[in-house]
Design a protein around this motif. Sequence first.
Motif, mmCIF file in Angstrom:
data_model
loop_
_atom_site.group_PDB
_atom_site.id
_atom_site.type_symbol
_atom_site.label_atom_id
_atom_site.label_comp_id
_atom_site.label_asym_id
_atom_site.label_seq_id
_atom_site.Cartn_x
_atom_site.Cartn_y
_atom_site.Cartn_z
ATOM 1 N N ALA A 193 -37.086 2.148 -7.959
ATOM 2 C CA ALA A 193 -37.990 1.173 -7.335
ATOM 3 C C ALA A 193 -37.226 0.419 -6.259
ATOM 4 O O ALA A 193 -36.003 0.487 -6.189
ATOM 5 C CB ALA A 193 -38.563 0.208 -8.371
ATOM 6 N N GLY A 194 -37.966 -0.310 -5.443
ATOM 7 C CA GLY A 194 -37.350 -1.028 -4.338
ATOM 8 C C GLY A 194 -37.607 -0.315 -3.029
ATOM 9 O O GLY A 194 -37.985 0.858 -3.002
ATOM 10 N N LEU A 196 -46.890 6.023 -4.984
ATOM 11 C CA LEU A 196 -46.625 5.023 -6.013
ATOM 12 C C LEU A 196 -45.237 5.261 -6.600
ATOM 13 O O LEU A 196 -44.681 6.356 -6.503
ATOM 14 C CB LEU A 196 -47.673 5.109 -7.120
ATOM 15 C CG LEU A 196 -49.135 4.891 -6.703
ATOM 16 C CD1 LEU A 196 -50.057 5.127 -7.893
ATOM 17 C CD2 LEU A 196 -49.336 3.492 -6.133
ATOM 18 N N ASP A 197 -44.686 4.240 -7.232
ATOM 19 C CA ASP A 197 -43.432 4.397 -7.955
ATOM 20 C C ASP A 197 -43.681 5.181 -9.240
ATOM 21 O O ASP A 197 -44.761 5.102 -9.849
ATOM 22 C CB ASP A 197 -42.849 3.027 -8.324
ATOM 23 C CG ASP A 197 -42.411 2.224 -7.112
ATOM 24 O OD1 ASP A 197 -42.021 2.842 -6.096
ATOM 25 O OD2 ASP A 197 -42.457 0.974 -7.186
ATOM 26 N N GLY A 243 -46.356 8.391 -10.180
ATOM 27 C CA GLY A 243 -46.027 8.164 -8.777
ATOM 28 C C GLY A 243 -46.725 9.077 -7.796
ATOM 29 O O GLY A 243 -46.111 9.542 -6.836
ATOM 30 N N GLY A 244 -48.015 9.329 -8.022
ATOM 31 C CA GLY A 244 -48.773 10.190 -7.126
ATOM 32 C C GLY A 244 -49.086 9.544 -5.795
ATOM 33 O O GLY A 244 -48.741 8.383 -5.526
ATOM 34 N N LEU A 265 -49.165 -0.736 -11.647
ATOM 35 C CA LEU A 265 -48.848 0.196 -10.579
ATOM 36 C C LEU A 265 -48.046 -0.519 -9.501
ATOM 37 O O LEU A 265 -48.406 -1.612 -9.056
ATOM 38 C CB LEU A 265 -50.128 0.769 -9.966
ATOM 39 C CG LEU A 265 -51.044 1.553 -10.910
ATOM 40 C CD1 LEU A 265 -52.276 2.037 -10.154
ATOM 41 C CD2 LEU A 265 -50.312 2.708 -11.557
ATOM 42 N N THR A 266 -46.968 0.132 -9.068
ATOM 43 C CA THR A 266 -46.135 -0.435 -8.011
ATOM 44 C C THR A 266 -45.821 0.645 -6.979
ATOM 45 O O THR A 266 -45.936 1.839 -7.245
ATOM 46 C CB THR A 266 -44.813 -1.003 -8.565
ATOM 47 O OG1 THR A 266 -44.008 0.081 -9.057
ATOM 48 C CG2 THR A 266 -45.058 -2.001 -9.685
#
Length: 283
Positions: free
Chosen positions: A143-144, A245-246, A180-181, A2-3
């Motif tokens: 992302a980022g 989240l991503d 990505g919740g 997770l990111t």
Amino acid sequence: MLTSNGYVLDESAARLGDLEPVPPSERPDREALWLRLRRDGYLYLKGQLNAGELMDFREFYFRSLEGAGVYEPGTDPRQGIAASGDVDRAALRRGLFDVVVPGPEYQALCTAKGIADWFAWFLEDDVHLHRRKIIRHTKPGEAGIGTATQAHYDLVYLRQGSDRVLSMWIPLGDCPRQRGGLTYLEGSHRWVMAGERAGTLKKPAASITADLPGLAEQRDARWLVTDYEVGDVVVHSAHIVHAALDNVERDGTMRLSTDIRYQRLREPIDWRWQEHWNYKDGL
């Protein structure tokens, strides 16, 4: 893995936990819900809304962006499979801000059974829906810094009204954690409220950080996550810290969600939030 904004979350038991749904026995008990909201800062209500109506709106949303290169040509817009090419930003803005946001379909969604009537019941009063309502989709692989909603609490953007405004986050389609919740920092509403009372928190409006694992370490707290199903909602206070989240989904499915805000009509209203959301509104 997770990111969020490219930062990898610490998935140890001390830093990651599960969002706790309200048990069925408490759902009709207003007092129990208020106790839970004050304790946890959120109410996770599973199956609160009609799943079919939400999926119909998901289809309407992506169809409204046809020609913008958002969803894959030849696929069902209801699925929301991300297109592989570049997005036409001008066409996206036209579909989003000229069709979806001010449209009657979106208003009907935000006042549907299980939303407006639920807030009136819960708040025991006439209620007001803020006209500025936000709807977002996120594509897998984005992302980022700046791609996912950073850690923040809602009150920093609503200081000219009541601090008792409640937000409802609605996933428009299934949203397992890899899609990505929303994630909540456990117990954060307590130190936010204390900081607000003491006047020690950052002003003007700004997010706290994009570094979710760093914030969890700093506060010795857990990020709470879950696998949302279409029909689930989370109602949260204006003080609890949350972020997104991503989307790392491998099948190309986009996350689509909306966040809306209700309060008692008789309490102070932040009138900056009484116009339709626009990317140039400065909030």
